[in-house]
Write an enzyme that holds these catalytic residues in place. Structure first.
Site: not given
Ligand code: FAD
Ligand code: FES
Length: 1246
Positions: A254, A1175
């Protein structure tokens, strides 16, 4: 949490408990050594990281760290802070008194009833095994099922999102609702881990936390001596991505997809690119393997392509060929342990070998990856790679590489801090290369005997000393008893406004706000969207009933409208409220609004104080509120040996960041009445604003406030808009309406601390004694007067902490087209006190004197104190600042440390330290307060007070005061009373004239009123007591109350405490000293140590006061260092989320934090000799800012010297806040280049 006094407003507390619990469960499963009985396998360092993803705005984290560390097997009990398990003075900490932990026992698993609920919510698609949950979530179990679904036509006319963890919703907030979701996390192939000869293949849906585990395991099991440096470093870097709970759900794939589709500042894409990874893709029926570099460069992916896995190759050193693998990753971010995306990150891989038979080194096979610097996606610096490959590494080669890099790292237009990012990229490359080059010193190389060592980020154990002196004169007042209701807070049972169950037919509202300043609102439309379809109605100024007013806030200086109609006067002003059936629908629908503005005939908005001055746009400050000048400025200037003229100092705004955003629930009742549950620090005034808006008598409005999830001033005058809007909507719709602002709306609309710009002219003697000061102060008050007319006085009050000889000023309260600024913890005093120290530091640097010497030279004598604070100076015996300052210098070993810092700075090129002490004089003014104490027939006691429990421990102190006051009937007090006291929520129709809870004094005023009410009761009970004593000797509380009730004694009494002339204001004293280290390559600031000493008089509850002191100090660090409150060119707040507004987290507080509450004895005219604590300590956080300035001075000296560029100015303007980007800029964005140039020249000459 209760035992370590680790909860204040309690809003964050359940989350903290869950994070601590998770870390305990994880430690149970780890290979850590078996702990001794009663402890867990958790180590102290793991404990400190347990809640690195959680935020708390109240406590300053220290006591929560103590809670977590108390489970750790390697904890030093002496290192744990103030708690209820053992007392200060006990010979040693008694481990048997700590609640014991049962290893692996009593651990909850996901409850079965929830599992079965989830199962039963699943259906299956007719001709496939694809599970579908009722809310429109599809769960394919194979890649075939995924494509079957995609091609089935189910999604042809609706919006769908493919997700694994769906954490991207936190990165790119959803603008609209989705009809359907496809969750691919359940496809086994996407979570597979396969170890191959050449490396490891990790399924794309593998959570980041699992990936870290796998990489660590593989590193541990490698046969080569240091395992795989690549895997180890990747795991370490990934541990700083996001937060622990995001990493638990967020998938590796992701993250990469986000980096591929959007210009997302991904760490993972950069470090995997640096490690030369490849990816495997499924494009409908075809499988492809491509390098990550190629993949990132492809056009944004669509749902027909799935990322299946990521392959990370092994890289081993080859002893035969005498090549070593080197791999490093870097990130520069506002927080060291993650929870903040990077300004820039990088990963460098290469082989290093000896050049022929010489001892010089050469590099080959280089992968130099950079990302997050304002680029579409992470890139390789190929020109630099090619240039370095095979070259003998010398300073001039590194210099040339740096120059090439500067041409490669080009942030896109619009990227914030572009030069900073480029310069950090240079710093990273330098850090990677310098160990390979003879004669170069880098950040970790230069320690020699006698120097204190340098710290690695977040590596130093956190430790604390928390000292208090309990007093038993007024028992249980003065004892550090645990917080009232803390168990409810910790378990999550405490009811905040949003926890009140929604009444039948409840609707939800969200503000529509203007994005322009000073513009006619011509029309409002909604984009066609799913969210817009959910709108029930929009409530606006047209819905204000006849007889009502367009009023949203008020105070003694004037009103503020609820809605901008017909003109939006500032960006962030409410224009209407969208009503929907859920809060999420209302929130998303409000984002779909398109507003038509017109600006004809209107002047341009006034957005800055300079524009306000040009347009003569000011609020009036009533003469009695305008501070008084002291002495004769011209005479003072004439006496001066030196002068500094018209120098600028600037402080930005600060957002409250209470954990519970503004919220209210309005319920219409019979007979045209309205009940409003409001999270407010001033329900009495909320009642009047709501009544005026609805055009009904005050008596028709009942405002109820039980507890507030953090206020800091923001829930005083800024809470009425939400309460009034909810009431107006409920009035129109005749249905309950709840409003709970989302963080972004809250940040945009609410306002905050006053930004201040000041120009000072100061005269002083050669020994540092200041003879005269003149200030021109411009305060940006925003659109409405709110409480701003009090700010000139509080600024000058804070400033007067030094004896300036003569003091004159001109203060302008500027009216601008910005959100109204309001009181925020230590309003005005914070800015005034900071300006005072900035002037002292400037004087010291002009005279080349130690700033501390200049400070002490200008401390008040008692006589000058009386001159500067004529109404509040009190008796000379209560002026404790000198002794506090001396004590602080002694207990913190100031002189010794100042000396070590000099040594450290002379031995370290790339890290510098600074130390600074700051004194505090802080005036407070108690206000009148009501209190009612009633005793029920069973002896239980209920207390109502005007003050609101906002986390400051007001209820706890009131509980103690009640127990003490009623216990006075017994010579040694009555033990049983404390537990019988229940403090009730505020209700404006029950106890009137509740007043404002702010200014640090609401607790003591409420206690004073309680004491008076109790004294009335004890007067009534005394004769009954005497009678009973005569009859039966000893008398219990129960028998006393039973008899009094039989005798028809009135067991309820109400008091209204009004401070007398002598207690109308008084001074608080304290001092703080902070030591910091800055990293010259990134600007990162590490707070090494802070020590505070604070005079609480006779503290009513030392644990509560200590918590207030620590919490406010940390909030102050946020203001002075981290929190960047940015607006766009229309004045719209753009730092509107946790993403770009960084309050302190556990990894940014001082590594060592010692706080001491002094008990300075009897104080006439104070409530049981107590003084305020809420404060003032915030102001002391300017010691951190001053220490940062010292460290920057050391850096500027160093580089003026080592780069041969002549003298570097040591007087420079360091505004507030001073984040790492500013620090780096002031240290020099080109210091690496200059250093290399210097070395290259010398090398050439040699
Ligand atoms: C509070 C917060 C702080 C963060 N800080 C950082 C940071 O410091 N550094 C950093 O690098 N990242 C950071 N992130 C990002 C985080 O690592 C990504 O949001 C996360 O890895 C996405 O993974 P997910 O499974 O939630 O993806 P999802 O939200 O489920 O999907 C993300 C996107 O990828 C697509 N997708 C997911 N898997 C696949 C697949 N296998 N094939 C095709 N498309 C796919 C989805 O359709 C969507 O468009 C942060 C996120 C948050 C919420
Ligand atoms: S106690 Fe942590 S936010 Fe209030």
């Amino acid at each position: 949490m209760s035992g370590f006094h680790a909860s204040q407003c309690g809003f964050c507390t359940p989350g903290m408990c869950m994070s601590i619990f998770t870390s305990l469960v994880n430690a149970d499963k780890s290979k850590n050594l078996e702990p001794q009985n009663g402890f867990s396998k958790l180590s102290v360092s793991e404990a400190e990281r347990a809640f690195s993803g959680n935020l708390c705005r109240c406590t300053g984290y220290r006591p929560i760290v103590d809670v977590c560390k108390s489970f750790a097997s390697d904890v030093d009990l002496e290192d744990l802070g103030l708690n209820i398990f053992w007392k200060k003075g006990d010979k040693s900490a008694d481990v048997s008194k700590l609640p014991s932990y049962t290893l692996g026992g009593g651990v909850c698993t996901f409850p079965d009833f929830l599992k079965s609920e989830m199962k039963s919510s699943l259906d299956y698609l007719n001709d496939s095994n694809v599970a579908v949950s009722r809310e429109g979530w599809y769960h394919p179990k194979s890649i075939e099922q995924y494509y079957y679904l995609l091609n089935s036509g189910i999604f042809s006319d609706c919006s769908v999102k493919v997700v694994v963890g769906n954490t991207s919703a936190g990165v790119y907030k959803d603008q609209d609702l989705y009809n359907k979701y496809i969750d691919i996390g359940g496809i086994p192939e996407l979570s597979a881990i396969s170890r191959k000869d050449g490396g490891i293949e990790i399924g794309a849906a593998t959570p980041i936390s699992r990936t870290i585990e796998v990489l660590k395991q593989d590193n541990d099991s490698m046969s080569c001596p240091n395992g795989s440096v690549v895997f180890r470093k990747l795991a370490e870097h990934m541990s700083k991505v996001a937060t622990p709970f995001v990493r638990n759900t967020a998938s590796l794939g992701g993250n990469i997809i986000l980096a591929q589709k959007y210009p997302f500042a991904s760490d993972i894409a950069t470090i995997l690119l640096g490690a030369a990874s490849t990816v495997c893709l499924q494009v409908t029926s075809e499988r492809l393997e491509v390098t990550l570099e190629e993949f990132l460069e492809q056009p944004p992916l669509d749902p027909s392509t799935l990322l299946l896995s990521i392959f990370i190759p092994h890289w081993f050193s080859d002893s035969q060929k005498e090549t070593n693998v080197i791999f490093e990753t870097y990130r520069a971010a506002p927080r060291p342990l993650g929870n903040a995306v990077s300004y820039i990150n990088s990963a460098f891989l290469g082989n290093v070998s000896l050049h022929g038979s010489s001892s010089d080194l050469v590099l080959s096979n280089l992968h130099l990856a950079f990302g997050a610097y304002g680029t579409e996606h992470a890139i390789r610096a190929t020109k630099v790679e090619e240039y370095l490959t095979g070259k003998l590494l010398t300073p001039s080669v590194v210099l040339q590489a740096v120059r090439l890099l500067r041409g490669t790292i080009v942030p896109k237009e619009g990227t914030s801090h572009p030069e900073y990012r480029v310069s950090v990229a240079v710093g990273f490359l330098f850090s990677f290369l310098y160990p390979l080059v003879k004669g170069m010193t880098g950040p970790e190389k230069t320690l020699s005997i006698g120097c204190s060592s340098s710290v690695e980020e977040a590596s130093l154990p956190l430790s604390s000393r928390r000292e208090t002196v309990p007093s038993d004169e007024y028992k249980p007042v003065g004892e550090p008893i645990k917080k009232y209701g803390v168990e409810l807070q910790a378990s999550g049972e405490a009811v905040y406004v949003d926890d009140i169950p929604a009444p039948k037919d409840c609707l939800y509202g969200e503000f529509i706000y203007s994005t322009q300043a000073l513009a006619y609102v011509k029309g409002m439309k909604f984009k066609p969207s799913l969210a817009s379809e959910k709108i029930i109605t929009v409530v606006s100024a047209n819905d204000i009933p006849s007889g009502g007013q367009n009023i949203g806030s008020t105070f003694m200086f004037g009103d503020e409208p609820l809605f901008g109609a017909p003109i939006a006067e500032f960006a962030g002003q409410a224009l209407g409220v969208v009503i929907a059936e859920t809060q999420r629908y209302a929130d998303l629908a409000a984002k779909q609004v398109v507003i038509e503005y017109a600006t004809e005939d209107l002047k341009p908005p006034i957005l800055t104080v300079e524009q306000a001055v040009q347009n003569n746009s000011y609020f009036k400050v009533p003469p009695e509120r305008y501070p008084k000048q002291v002495g004769d400025f011209s005479k003072g200037m004439a006496e001066a040996d030196h002068k500094i003229l018209s120098t600028e100092v600037k402080l930005a705004s600060q957002y409250y960041f209470y954990m519970e955003t503004q919220t209210a629930l309005a319920v219409p009742d019979e007979d045209n009445t309205m009940v409003v549950y409001s999270s407010s620090q001033y329900p009495e005034l909320a009642q009047s604003v709501i009544a005026k808006c609805l055009g009904i008598p005050f008596s028709n409005v009942r405002v109820i406030t039980r507890r507030v999830g953090g206020g800091f001033g923001g829930k005083a005058f800024r809470s009425y808009n939400v309460a009034t809007a909810a009431a107006l909507c409920a009035n129109k719709l005749r249905r309950p309406v709840r409003m709970y602002l989302n963080r972004s709306t809250d940040m945009i609309m609410v306002g905050g601390r006053h930004p201040v710009k000041a120009y000072y002219s100061v005269g002083f003697k050669s020994d540092g004694k200041i003879t005269a000061l003149h200030l021109d102060v411009l305060i940006n008050a925003g659109i409405s007067p709110d409480a701003s007319p009090i700010i000139p006085d509080t600024i000058i009050s804070g400033l007067k902490k030094y004896n300036w000889g003569a003091l004159s000023f001109d203060i302008k309260l500027c009216k601008t087209n910005n959100t109204s600024k309001s009181v925020m913890r230590a309003p005005g005093d914070t800015q005034g006190s900071f300006i005072a120290d900035a002037i002292i530091e400037h004087v010291a640097s002009v005279l080349s004197l130690d700033a501390n010497t200049v400070r002490q030279k200008n401390f008040h004598t008692y006589d000058s104190l009386v001159l500067f604070y004529p109404e509040s100076a009190g008796e000379s015996s209560t002026y404790t600042l000198h002794s506090i300052f001396d004590r602080l210098l002694m207990t913190s070993s100031y002189l010794h440390r100042a000396e070590s810092i000099k040594q450290f700075n002379s031995c370290n090129n790339w890290r510098k330290r600074g130390i600074s002490c700051v004194p505090l004089i802080f005036k407070v003014a108690p206000r009148p307060a009501p209190g009612r104490v009633s005793v029920l027939n069973d002896g239980s006691i209920i207390v109502e007070v005007g003050g609101i429990e906002i986390g400051q421990g007001l209820w706890t102190k009131v509980q103690q005061m009640t127990a003490f006051a009623l216990g006075q009937l017994w010579p040694d007090g009555c033990e049983c009373l404390l537990d019988r006291v229940r403090v009730l929520q505020a209700d404006t129709l029950n106890l009137i004239q509740g007043g404002l809870t702010a200014g640090s004094t609401a607790s003591e005023s409420s206690c004073a009123a309680t004491l008076q009410a109790c004294n009335m009761l004890t007067d009534r009970l005394k004769p009954v007591m005497d009678k009973l004593k005569q009859q039966s000797g000893a008398v219990s509380w129960d028998s006393l109350i039973s008899q009094a009730s039989q005798d028809n004694i009135n067991l309820s009494s109400t008091a209204y405490w009004v401070p007398g002339q002598e207690s109308s204001s008084y001074l608080n004293y304290g001092a703080g000293i902070s030591e910091v280290e800055i990293d010259l390559l990134t600007g990162a600031i590490t707070l090494l140590r802070s020590d505070l000493v604070y005079d609480c008089g006779k503290s009513l509850n030392p644990a509560v006061d200590l918590g207030q002191i620590e919490g406010s100090f940390i909030q102050g660090i946020g203001f002075f260092i981290y929190e960047e409150h940015e607006t766009n060119s229309d004045g719209l707040v753009v730092s509107d989320s946790t993403w770009d507004y960084k309050i302190p987290s556990v990894d940014t507080i001082p590594k060592q934090f010692n706080a001491e509450v002094l008990n300075t004895g009897y104080h006439k005219n104070r409530v049981l000799s107590s003084k305020a604590s809420g404060e003032p300590a915030l102001v002391l956080a300017s010691s951190v800012h001053c220490a940062v300035r010292e460290a920057i001075c050391a850096a500027r000296k160093e580089f003026a010297h080592s780069t041969g560029s002549g003298s570097s100015p040591l007087t420079f303007q360091l505004d507030v806040p001073a984040p790492m980007t500013v620090v780096k800029e002031l240290c020099g964005l080109d210091i690496v280049d200059k250093y290399l140039e210097n070395l290259s020249t010398h090398q050439f000459q040699c």
